[in-house]
Scaffold this active site. Structure first.
Site, PDB file in Angstrom:
ATOM      1  N   ASP A  13       0.881  -1.162   0.000  1.00 24.53           N
ATOM      2  CA  ASP A  13       0.000   0.000   0.000  1.00 24.53           C
ATOM      3  C   ASP A  13       0.925   1.220   0.000  1.00 24.53           C
ATOM      4  OD1 ASP A  13      -2.415   1.580   0.371  1.00 24.53           O
ATOM      5  OD2 ASP A  13      -1.765   1.819   2.451  1.00 24.53           O
ATOM      6  N   ASP A  15       0.233   5.190   1.114  1.00 20.37           N
ATOM      7  CA  ASP A  15       0.198   6.068   2.291  1.00 20.37           C
ATOM      8  C   ASP A  15       0.180   5.256   3.579  1.00 20.37           C
ATOM      9  OD1 ASP A  15      -1.163   9.064   1.207  1.00 20.37           O
ATOM     10  OD2 ASP A  15      -1.140   7.324  -0.091  1.00 20.37           O
ATOM     11  N   ASP A 172      -1.563  -0.947   5.817  1.00 23.38           N
ATOM     12  CA  ASP A 172      -1.840  -0.394   7.150  1.00 23.38           C
ATOM     13  C   ASP A 172      -3.333  -0.177   7.388  1.00 23.38           C
ATOM     14  OD1 ASP A 172      -2.078   1.860   5.369  1.00 23.38           O
ATOM     15  OD2 ASP A 172      -1.803   3.202   7.086  1.00 23.38           O
TER      16      ASP A 172
END
Length: 221
Positions: A13, A15, A172
């Site tokens: 991922d 960000d 995250d």
């Protein structure tokens, strides 16, 4: 990939997993609040919501939902501010460059699968010097279904000729882990990212959890 065999690819991922975009999100949101004569919000208060994108920023900064008057104007203004300074303060997380170089040295392709539109993701990775190192960049613009649907992960694997069942996905957010599981990948949840309730990470059903970039590097070795 439930064994210690060499992975076919490692996908991240963006960000909160690969790069720390929070400083620019914090700067833009507080700049927009200042334009409306509002006091700045505490950086940590903003940071926890960064992975949920511009909609979360407008909700947090102005208590507005998409169907309410004034939302569209502030959403557009926020994105314009962000685009104008896409990487003023954004960096790779500390230790991440070393981790990526280790993957590259081992000839393990790595890529990015994000829900961030290509309008922002592509210039961002270029600004950070990652565009030639990254084997693939998959954004919502490239697929019909965004994460938590596995379609973006399957497309990433197709582009770099990697077998999904031997690939790793690192994220995250719960949607990252859900997408990875649906794609049959080995999933790693990173607790150092932008997580509103860090204690819930244990409930995401990831194959394993990394609390720091150093932990992640050890897991990928």
């Amino acid at each position: 990939m439930k064994t210690k065999a060499k992975p076919s690819a490692v996908l991240f991922d963006l960000d909160g997993t690969l790069i720390d975009t929070a400083p620019d999100f914090i700067r833009c949101l507080n700049q927009l609040r200042q334009q409306h004569n509002l006091e700045p919000l505490a950086p940590e208060h903003i940071r926890r919501s960064v992975s949920n994108g511009a909609r979360a920023m407008v909700r947090l900064g102005f208590n507005l939902e998409p169907e309410q008057d004034g939302y569209l104007h502030k959403h557009t203004a926020f994105l314009d501010l962000y685009e104008a300074g896409i990487a003023e303060e954004t960096t790779l997380f500390e230790g991440m460059d070393t981790l990526l170089r280790d993957l590259e040295a081992k000839k393990i392709p790595w890529g990015i699968v994000t829900n961030k539109p290509v309008r922002f993701a592509a210039p961002l990775i270029t600004a950070l010097g990652l565009e030639k190192r990254c084997a693939t960049l998959i954004c919502p613009d490239h697929v019909t279904n965004r994460k938590p649907h596995p379609e973006p992960l399957f497309l990433a694997c197709k582009e770099i000729n990697a077998e999904p069942g031997r690939a790793i996905y690192v994220g995250d957010h719960e949607r990252d882990i859900e997408a990875g599981r649906k794609a049959g990948m080995y999933t790693i949840a990173v607790r150092y990212g932008y997580i509103e309730q860090p204690e819930t990470v244990d409930l995401w059903q990831a194959d394993t959890i990394a609390d720091t970039v150093s932990d992640l590097a050890k897991l990928l070795q």
